[in-house]
Structure formats: structure tokens, C-alpha cells
Design an enzyme around this catalytic site. Structure first.
Site, PDB file in Angstrom:
ATOM      1  N   LYS A  72      -0.129  20.864   7.776  1.00 41.82           N
ATOM      2  CA  LYS A  72       0.740  20.646   6.816  1.00 41.82           C
ATOM      3  C   LYS A  72       0.440  20.136   5.757  1.00 41.82           C
ATOM      4  CE  LYS A  72       3.757  17.988   9.527  1.00 41.82           C
ATOM      5  NZ  LYS A  72       2.684  17.636  10.200  1.00 41.82           N
TER       6      LYS A  72
ATOM      7  N   ALA B  79       3.137   9.167  -0.742  1.00 43.11           N
ATOM      8  CA  ALA B  79       2.790   8.444   0.507  1.00 43.11           C
ATOM      9  C   ALA B  79       3.505   7.659   0.623  1.00 43.11           C
ATOM     10  CB  ALA B  79       1.138   7.867   0.559  1.00 43.11           C
TER      11      ALA B  79
ATOM     12  N   ALA C 174       3.913   6.605   4.327  1.00 42.92           N
ATOM     13  CA  ALA C 174       2.850   5.969   5.039  1.00 42.92           C
ATOM     14  C   ALA C 174       2.250   4.511   5.177  1.00 42.92           C
ATOM     15  CB  ALA C 174       1.261   6.179   6.047  1.00 42.92           C
TER      16      ALA C 174
ATOM     17  N   HIS D  13      -7.251  10.577   3.907  1.00 40.07           N
ATOM     18  CA  HIS D  13      -6.550  11.524   2.954  1.00 40.07           C
ATOM     19  C   HIS D  13      -6.382  11.531   1.988  1.00 40.07           C
ATOM     20  CE1 HIS D  13      -4.089  12.178   6.840  1.00 40.07           C
ATOM     21  NE2 HIS D  13      -5.022  12.995   7.151  1.00 40.07           N
TER      22      HIS D  13
ATOM     23  N   ARG E 128      -8.396  13.683  -1.277  1.00 42.98           N
ATOM     24  CA  ARG E 128      -7.388  14.564  -2.343  1.00 42.98           C
ATOM     25  C   ARG E 128      -7.742  14.428  -3.862  1.00 42.98           C
ATOM     26  NH1 ARG E 128      -3.328  11.740   0.076  1.00 42.98           N
ATOM     27  NH2 ARG E 128      -3.422   9.638  -1.072  1.00 42.98           N
TER      28      ARG E 128
ATOM     29  N   GLU F 176       1.990   4.718  -3.072  1.00 40.85           N
ATOM     30  CA  GLU F 176       2.620   4.449  -1.994  1.00 40.85           C
ATOM     31  C   GLU F 176       3.674   4.002  -2.022  1.00 40.85           C
ATOM     32  OE1 GLU F 176      -0.338   1.567   0.036  1.00 40.85           O
ATOM     33  OE2 GLU F 176      -1.974   3.796  -0.111  1.00 40.85           O
TER      34      GLU F 176
ATOM     35  N   ASP G  87       4.638  13.088   1.340  1.00 42.96           N
ATOM     36  CA  ASP G  87       4.188  12.742   2.123  1.00 42.96           C
ATOM     37  C   ASP G  87       4.424  12.040   3.387  1.00 42.96           C
ATOM     38  OD1 ASP G  87       2.556  14.326   4.108  1.00 42.96           O
ATOM     39  OD2 ASP G  87       0.242  14.453   3.361  1.00 42.96           O
TER      40      ASP G  87
END
Lengths: 169, 169, 169
Positions: free
Chosen positions: C14, C34, C36, C50, C54, C62, C84
Site C-alpha cells: 500500500k 505519518a 505511526a 520508511h 521517501r 509526524e 499513512d
């Protein structure tokens, strides 16, 4: 027999979509067979909420086990049955210690010889990690087997993802 | 190399569909590589049942780990290999404490340079709830990575839902 | 508003696909949101890896919770936002004991009125066995509900399987 099978994950919009296609059918007596049982407050609330959402267009029959009998009794070309859902039905078969293979065969027979229209809802439960305990694996295998059989006899199969219906047959 | 990849949930009809497309291929030596190991009676019964279902058309090789070696040895334009399944192979790699990344790279190389036809079966295991324990998450991530690689090198990819094959590549 | 929704299982490709479609867009300021949080070394490593993948094309923000605010602030026709992912965002809402229904409604509103382009990534988590504990079921139901809402408002929905994008809307 005219059977539409709707399969998808939890909260993928299966029931809502099933009702929406059922509502478009005119001039049929509409029966909603609910296999859920109000065994705890969480379930009770869900059942109540769903019944309210359906409104007066549908006659609801709560039938956790003997759905084959009900389908046989109701067989008529002017009847539309919506069965929601097979997932809980297989679960109930195991809880009540019935012979699931026999029950599944009976259901397949009754669906195949039904004279009206049917919409069947079920869950895909086999795309996660293999369950640790044997009973859960058995449950998953039985439901997977049943889903294959119902998809096979259906003239239309819809796979639901995030509320989007995808016709796969 | 001519590779068909069949991916789907548990009990979605993957193996049966893989065999059905294999059976339509004529004039090839048909090798079935089974990665399952008869570690308990449940598994033993499954393996035996599947072997009987395949009949004499297929030569079965039980190979829980070194499938790359087998594929290399068998590479020939007159050979059709069916690998069933990657799911258990990755599981076996972890159980036997091999380096899964290296093994996966080797497999991808051997599949890519195979001269005959290949049918590969695997499970989608990433559409459930995130597993609690780290080993299971690692397993899921490795299998997901491998599935992506195999799908990438395959010229045909089939997604199975309730026994219905959907060609997605 | 121009919204692409990418949904699929764990390790289905994804994020990579989301970035690849984002990279093809020219003449926009690209913001990566993000959700996460680096709560443990496993997650920390994933996030770092990640971010490196990018490269400098994307500005990373974040934001584990207030993504609605950020979207509102960034609303501009020359901006491309990639979120994401929703999976961790819903998880964070529950961890921090916020009202998830209200937060979800806010997010849907902010997405709908965003003036630029958006790419949203989320997981399908409802195709495994029903989770035993209530909190996990609640999480699964909330994410499923949110996924339906985002799919509904999106003009494009992509279902990822084994790295293969399937456009379902």
C-alpha cells in the site's frame, strides 16, 4: 431459484448493501432471517439497531439454527428471503453441537430448490493469521467450505470492500 | 518461465483451482511439491486426503524446506511444477531457524530462471487484526513480502474468493 | 477535493504504491502525514526506514492524533497530502482515550473540504476470525466504518493484493 451472495469482511457494508438491493425488488413478500442471538448486551444492541434500520418493509424471523426448515416452508416465487448471516449460523451449529456438515448439505439443498429470490450474507474470515486453537480452525474451514458452496449455486456473487460492492460472478 | 500465482484466504478453493488449471495442461511431466509436514494427526489426514484427490496424474514430492533446490533440479521446458504452498514453507523456514530473507531471494531466483511452467499457491494472511506476538507479525510480514515478489514475477495472478477465481494480473 | 484511497492487507504494498502515485504528481507541495509513533524499537526502525525511502521529495509531519487540524491548515489547491495510515490513527485515538466517532466525523469533514489532492492509506482488518476481546472488536468496527466513509468520499479507491493495485472505484 435466484440467489445473490454477498461476502466481505466485518464492517464492509454487507448488510446495508443486501438491504439496499432487497429494497429495489418490488411485488414480493420480504422476509429477513436473522441468525444472530441476543446472548449479551453488545449483540442485543446490534440486533435492535439493525431491526430499526430495516423498517416495516421486512418481516423479521429470528432463527439461529433451523434456517433450512424456514427456507423450505417459505418457498414461493413471490417471496424474497434475506439471510443475514451464515457466519453466525455456523457458529451456532458448533455451539449447539449439531452436525455442521449435514446441516450445510441441507441448507445447500434448500437454497437450490427455493422458488423465490434469495439474498445471502456471509463473512470472509480466512484472510488473517491461522488461528491457534483447533475449534476456531474448524469453524473457519466450515464457513469457508459453506461460502464456496453458496457462491457456486448463486447466480450473482458480490465481494464487499470498504462499502464498495464488486461483482465477481 | 511461465508462472501462475494463486493467492487467497484459507478454504477459498486455491488448491483445487491450481490442480484444475494444472490438469488442463497436456504433454508435460507434472510434479506436485507439497510443503506441508505431517506433524500432527490433523495435518496427516489433510495431506493424505489431498494426495488421494490428486490421483496418478501428479508425482508428489514432499519438501518442507529446500524447494529452491528442487525447482533448480527440475528446470525443463517439459515440466510443470505446482508448489502448494508458500504459506507453510515460510512457516517451516522459521521453525527450522533458517535465514528467511536469503531463502526467499533464492526462491525468487529459481522461479525466475525455471524453464517450464509453474503454478504457485499461497495464502493472504494480512487482512485480519494485527497479531499480538512479534514472531507472528514477522511471519506475516515475510509472507506478505514473498507474495509481492512472486506476484511481481508471475505472468498471471489469480485472487480466490469463495471458490471464485479473479484474475488480477 | 481529489482523494485516492488505498486499502489492503498488511504488507500488500500500500505505502509503496501510494508513494509511487504521489511521485508522478508534479508542481505540488508534497506533505507526508505519518500517524505511526516510535513506541518501541521495532516501530522506530520501520519509521526510520520508511522516511529514508521517501527521500527529499516529501516533507514529513509526524501526527499521531490531530490529522484533521493539519489537513485544515494545509488546505490549498497546490498541496498534495499523503496520509499513512488510518489504521494507526484509529489505534492512537483509542490509546489516548479520545472520542473516536467524533474524531472520525471531523476527519471526514476536513477531507471533504480539502482544496488540494489527498492520498489516504488504510488497512483492511476485518477478513480474519472475529477477535475475542471487546476492545479489539471495537477497534475493528471503527476502522471498518472509517474505511467505508473514506471510500465513499474518494473519487478513486484502490484495493491492494500482493503488490497489485486493483481499482474498485
Amino acid at each position: 431459484m435466484d440467489c445473490t451472495f454477498i461476502i466481505g469482511g466485518a464492517k464492509s457494508g454487507k448488510s446495508r448493501y443486501a438491504l439496499s438491493i432487497g429494497s429495489k425488488i418490488k411485488d414480493k413478500k420480504k422476509i429477513f432471517i436473522a441468525t444472530a442471538q441476543p446472548i449479551d448486551p453488545e449483540m442485543e444492541e446490534k440486533i435492535k439497531k439493525h431491526r430499526e434500520e430495516r423498517g416495516r418493509e421486512w418481516i423479521t424471523i429470528e432463527e439461529p439454527l433451523n434456517i433450512s426448515e424456514r427456507i423450505k416452508e417459505l418457498s414461493d416465487k413471490d417471496v424474497l428471503i434475506l439471510i443475514d448471516c451464515l457466519t453466525l449460523w455456523v457458529n451456532n451449529l458448533l455451539i449447539y453441537n449439531l452436525d455442521p456438515r449435514k446441516e450445510i448439505e441441507d441448507l445447500i439443498k434448500c437454497l437450490s430448490s427455493f422458488e423465490g429470490m434469495i439474498i445471502v450474507v456471509s463473512n470472509e474470515v480466512g484472510m488473517g493469521i491461522v488461528p491457534q486453537d483447533e475449534l476456531t480452525r474448524r469453524y473457519r474451514d466450515l464457513l469457508g467450505y459453506l461460502n464456496q458452496e453458496v457462491a457456486h449455486l448463486s447466480n450473482k456473487v458480490i465481494f464487499m470492500i470498504a462499502g464498495i460492492p464488486i461483482q465477481i460472478k
